[in-house]
Design an enzyme around this catalytic site. Structure first.
Site, PDB file in Angstrom:
ATOM      1  N   GLY A  17       1.339  -4.723  18.602  1.00  0.00           N
ATOM      2  CA  GLY A  17       0.465  -3.682  19.141  1.00  0.00           C
ATOM      3  C   GLY A  17       1.166  -2.394  19.519  1.00  0.00           C
ATOM      4  O   GLY A  17       0.498  -1.422  19.897  1.00  0.00           O
ATOM      5  N   PHE A  20       2.395   1.104  14.337  1.00  0.00           N
ATOM      6  CA  PHE A  20       1.499   2.162  13.852  1.00  0.00           C
ATOM      7  C   PHE A  20       0.016   1.775  13.922  1.00  0.00           C
ATOM      8  O   PHE A  20      -0.743   2.302  14.743  1.00  0.00           O
ATOM      9  CB  PHE A  20       1.905   2.520  12.422  1.00  0.00           C
ATOM     10  CG  PHE A  20       0.908   3.320  11.642  1.00  0.00           C
ATOM     11  CD1 PHE A  20       0.226   4.390  12.209  1.00  0.00           C
ATOM     12  CD2 PHE A  20       0.658   3.001  10.311  1.00  0.00           C
ATOM     13  CE1 PHE A  20      -0.691   5.131  11.472  1.00  0.00           C
ATOM     14  CE2 PHE A  20      -0.242   3.737   9.563  1.00  0.00           C
ATOM     15  CZ  PHE A  20      -0.925   4.793  10.137  1.00  0.00           C
ATOM     16  N   GLY A  22      -1.280  -1.147  14.808  1.00  0.00           N
ATOM     17  CA  GLY A  22      -1.560  -1.921  16.011  1.00  0.00           C
ATOM     18  C   GLY A  22      -1.852  -1.068  17.224  1.00  0.00           C
ATOM     19  O   GLY A  22      -2.808  -1.326  17.966  1.00  0.00           O
ATOM     20  N   LEU A  42       9.275  -5.034  19.771  1.00  0.00           N
ATOM     21  CA  LEU A  42       9.866  -3.696  19.840  1.00  0.00           C
ATOM     22  C   LEU A  42      11.074  -3.568  18.916  1.00  0.00           C
ATOM     23  O   LEU A  42      12.160  -3.153  19.318  1.00  0.00           O
ATOM     24  CB  LEU A  42      10.235  -3.320  21.277  1.00  0.00           C
ATOM     25  CG  LEU A  42       9.054  -3.185  22.253  1.00  0.00           C
ATOM     26  CD1 LEU A  42       9.550  -2.824  23.639  1.00  0.00           C
ATOM     27  CD2 LEU A  42       8.040  -2.146  21.755  1.00  0.00           C
ATOM     28  N   THR A 130      -2.348  -6.717   3.461  1.00  0.00           N
ATOM     29  CA  THR A 130      -2.207  -5.500   2.664  1.00  0.00           C
ATOM     30  C   THR A 130      -2.755  -5.708   1.261  1.00  0.00           C
ATOM     31  O   THR A 130      -2.731  -6.838   0.734  1.00  0.00           O
ATOM     32  CB  THR A 130      -0.721  -5.098   2.575  1.00  0.00           C
ATOM     33  OG1 THR A 130      -0.561  -4.057   1.598  1.00  0.00           O
ATOM     34  CG2 THR A 130       0.144  -6.273   2.147  1.00  0.00           C
ATOM     35  N   ASP A 131      -3.183  -4.620   0.629  1.00  0.00           N
ATOM     36  CA  ASP A 131      -3.631  -4.691  -0.764  1.00  0.00           C
ATOM     37  C   ASP A 131      -2.468  -4.956  -1.712  1.00  0.00           C
ATOM     38  O   ASP A 131      -2.677  -5.330  -2.875  1.00  0.00           O
ATOM     39  CB  ASP A 131      -4.354  -3.404  -1.168  1.00  0.00           C
ATOM     40  CG  ASP A 131      -3.470  -2.165  -1.134  1.00  0.00           C
ATOM     41  OD1 ASP A 131      -2.404  -2.183  -0.491  1.00  0.00           O
ATOM     42  OD2 ASP A 131      -3.864  -1.143  -1.744  1.00  0.00           O
ATOM     43  N   GLU A 132      -1.242  -4.801  -1.244  1.00  0.00           N
ATOM     44  CA  GLU A 132      -0.087  -4.985  -2.115  1.00  0.00           C
ATOM     45  C   GLU A 132       0.084  -6.430  -2.577  1.00  0.00           C
ATOM     46  O   GLU A 132       0.817  -6.699  -3.538  1.00  0.00           O
ATOM     47  CB  GLU A 132       1.183  -4.486  -1.430  1.00  0.00           C
ATOM     48  CG  GLU A 132       1.178  -2.991  -1.171  1.00  0.00           C
ATOM     49  CD  GLU A 132       2.522  -2.464  -0.692  1.00  0.00           C
ATOM     50  OE1 GLU A 132       3.551  -2.939  -1.214  1.00  0.00           O
ATOM     51  OE2 GLU A 132       2.533  -1.582   0.176  1.00  0.00           O
ATOM     52  N   TYR A 154       8.514  -7.684   0.239  1.00  0.00           N
ATOM     53  CA  TYR A 154       7.541  -7.419   1.302  1.00  0.00           C
ATOM     54  C   TYR A 154       6.174  -7.989   0.942  1.00  0.00           C
ATOM     55  O   TYR A 154       5.586  -8.778   1.705  1.00  0.00           O
ATOM     56  CB  TYR A 154       7.414  -5.919   1.568  1.00  0.00           C
ATOM     57  CG  TYR A 154       6.124  -5.552   2.265  1.00  0.00           C
ATOM     58  CD1 TYR A 154       5.839  -6.042   3.540  1.00  0.00           C
ATOM     59  CD2 TYR A 154       5.169  -4.740   1.649  1.00  0.00           C
ATOM     60  CE1 TYR A 154       4.633  -5.745   4.174  1.00  0.00           C
ATOM     61  CE2 TYR A 154       3.978  -4.436   2.275  1.00  0.00           C
ATOM     62  CZ  TYR A 154       3.713  -4.945   3.533  1.00  0.00           C
ATOM     63  OH  TYR A 154       2.527  -4.652   4.155  1.00  0.00           O
ATOM     64  N   LYS A 158       3.941 -11.120   2.562  1.00  0.00           N
ATOM     65  CA  LYS A 158       2.579 -10.957   3.094  1.00  0.00           C
ATOM     66  C   LYS A 158       1.602 -11.879   2.373  1.00  0.00           C
ATOM     67  O   LYS A 158       0.693 -12.449   2.995  1.00  0.00           O
ATOM     68  CB  LYS A 158       2.134  -9.501   2.979  1.00  0.00           C
ATOM     69  CG  LYS A 158       2.840  -8.546   3.931  1.00  0.00           C
ATOM     70  CD  LYS A 158       2.612  -8.917   5.401  1.00  0.00           C
ATOM     71  CE  LYS A 158       1.173  -8.676   5.830  1.00  0.00           C
ATOM     72  NZ  LYS A 158       0.998  -8.946   7.286  1.00  0.00           N
ATOM     73  N   PRO A 278      12.814  -0.085  -7.577  1.00  0.00           N
ATOM     74  CA  PRO A 278      12.706  -1.262  -8.458  1.00  0.00           C
ATOM     75  C   PRO A 278      11.352  -1.957  -8.272  1.00  0.00           C
ATOM     76  O   PRO A 278      10.895  -2.167  -7.155  1.00  0.00           O
ATOM     77  CB  PRO A 278      13.851  -2.166  -7.981  1.00  0.00           C
ATOM     78  CG  PRO A 278      14.819  -1.251  -7.309  1.00  0.00           C
ATOM     79  CD  PRO A 278      13.978  -0.172  -6.688  1.00  0.00           C
ATOM     80  N   HIS A 280       8.345  -0.894  -8.807  1.00  0.00           N
ATOM     81  CA  HIS A 280       7.362  -0.031  -8.158  1.00  0.00           C
ATOM     82  C   HIS A 280       5.984  -0.193  -8.807  1.00  0.00           C
ATOM     83  O   HIS A 280       5.791   0.147  -9.973  1.00  0.00           O
ATOM     84  CB  HIS A 280       7.825   1.424  -8.265  1.00  0.00           C
ATOM     85  CG  HIS A 280       7.160   2.338  -7.300  1.00  0.00           C
ATOM     86  ND1 HIS A 280       7.433   3.693  -7.262  1.00  0.00           N
ATOM     87  CD2 HIS A 280       6.241   2.123  -6.324  1.00  0.00           C
ATOM     88  CE1 HIS A 280       6.708   4.261  -6.314  1.00  0.00           C
ATOM     89  NE2 HIS A 280       5.980   3.318  -5.740  1.00  0.00           N
TER      90      HIS A 280
END
Length: 331
Positions: A17, A20, A22, A42, A130-132, A154, A158, A278, A280
């Site tokens: 939280g 960004f 959160g 943090l 995420t849509d990724e 990443y 996810k 790489p 991408h």
């Protein structure tokens, strides 16, 4: 089920939280009358400045801890009705350099959140993704039922965390819902992501390092619109369901860069093409029929939203300049 109008009766634990999306969600939830506990480790992207002014509120508290710490998480979670799980490592470039950190935080962390929620008996677990996770699509848009084909460590972490959360629903009946959003922009975004990275560099008189040919396409969703959608899914989403969130504001990275240049009063000579990342992904796009059926529509125009965002960074150098010198600095 967290029905609409519950207001102050809804007690939320928000992991990540201080980050960004959160932090923007926390401010929204408090304004709506929810009671909120922020649970955040943090790390470099977590910033207590994002939560400035909240400490004296009776309906807010902060717990400094890691989502992989199950004992502390269970203790913090007791007395709440729902958890909104934002906490994650989220930068593709960092995941390429240090994938193990992403697997640990995103996968182990999500499993720990689910175990704790099951033990405490929460009414709802909202896992933010995420849509990724879908990978790249040349034409059309991904639906929630489409296969996952992540390209980076990443997005792979996810995708795995999504499946972990959903498995807790299927195996244990944990009331899980999942959101998958397109690229967000807005205040509080750490200046490693493209929008704040380019904006802060341009405001400092530097060049914007644009990957490859700049023709990678992303759908840009204002963080406030995403938070509206997350809140709606939290309250009214179908348990076990997945909801894509996107605004339909598709821009190539070069088009986004040109808009940021204009807003910062700079010319295209400030673009510096750099070697592509790489793996991408070329284009992301999601079908948002399901979230719109709940009654959500994005209300922030991308042109006005980008102008508002650039203005926020221009007006708040005291927020982002210290970040350039710390862990993960982009100087």
């Amino acid at each position: 089920y967290l029905g609409p109008g519950n207001g102050p009766d809804v007690r939320l634990l928000v992991t990540g939280g201080a980050g960004f999306i959160g932090a923007n969600f926390v401010h929204r939830a408090l304004a709506d009358g929810h009671e909120v506990t922020v649970y955040d480790a943090l790390t470099y992207a977590g910033n207590l400045t994002n939560l400035a002014g909240l400490d004296d509120r009776a309906d807010y508290r902060f717990v400094h801890a890691d989502v992989r710490d199950g004992e502390t998480l269970v203790a913090a979670m007791r007395g709440h009705q729902a958890v909104v799980h934002f906490a994650a490592e989220s930068h593709v470039d960092r995941s390429i350099a240090d994938p193990a950190r992403f697997v640990s935080t995103n996968c182990e962390g999500t499993a720990t959140v689910c175990r704790a929620a099951l033990k405490v008996g929460l009414d709802r677990v909202l896992h933010v993704s995420t849509d990724e996770v879908y990978g790249s699509i040349d034409v059309g848009s991904f639906a929630e039922s489409d296969a996952l084909a992540p390209s980076s460590p990443y997005s792979a972490s996810k995708a795995a965390s999504d499946l972990i959360a959903l498995s807790y629903h299927r195996t244990h009946g944990l009331p899980v819902v999942v959101t998958r959003s397109t690229n967000n922009y807005g205040r509080f975004q750490f200046p490693e992501k493209v929008s704040p990275l380019f904006t802060t560099k341009l405001l400092r008189g530097e060049q914007s390092p644009l990957y490859g040919d700049g023709q990678n396409v992303r759908d840009w969703c204002h963080v406030y619109d995403n938070c509206d959608a997350v809140d709606l899914v939290l309250r009214e989403g179908e348990v076990g369901g997945i909801y894509n969130i996107g605004s339909g504001n598709e821009l190539t990275n070069r088009e986004l860069t040109v808009r940021l240049l204009e807003l910062c009063g700079a010319g295209e000579d400030r673009i510096r093409l750099v070697e592509d990342r790489p793996g991408h992904d070329r284009r992301y796009s999601v079908d948002t029929t399901r979230i719109r059926a709940l009654g959500w529509d994005p209300v922030r125009d991308v042109e006005a939203g980008l102008a508002e965002t650039v203005a926020w960074y221009r007006d708040h150098p005291e927020w982002w300049e210290p970040l350039l010198l710390g862990d993960g600095g982009v100087s």
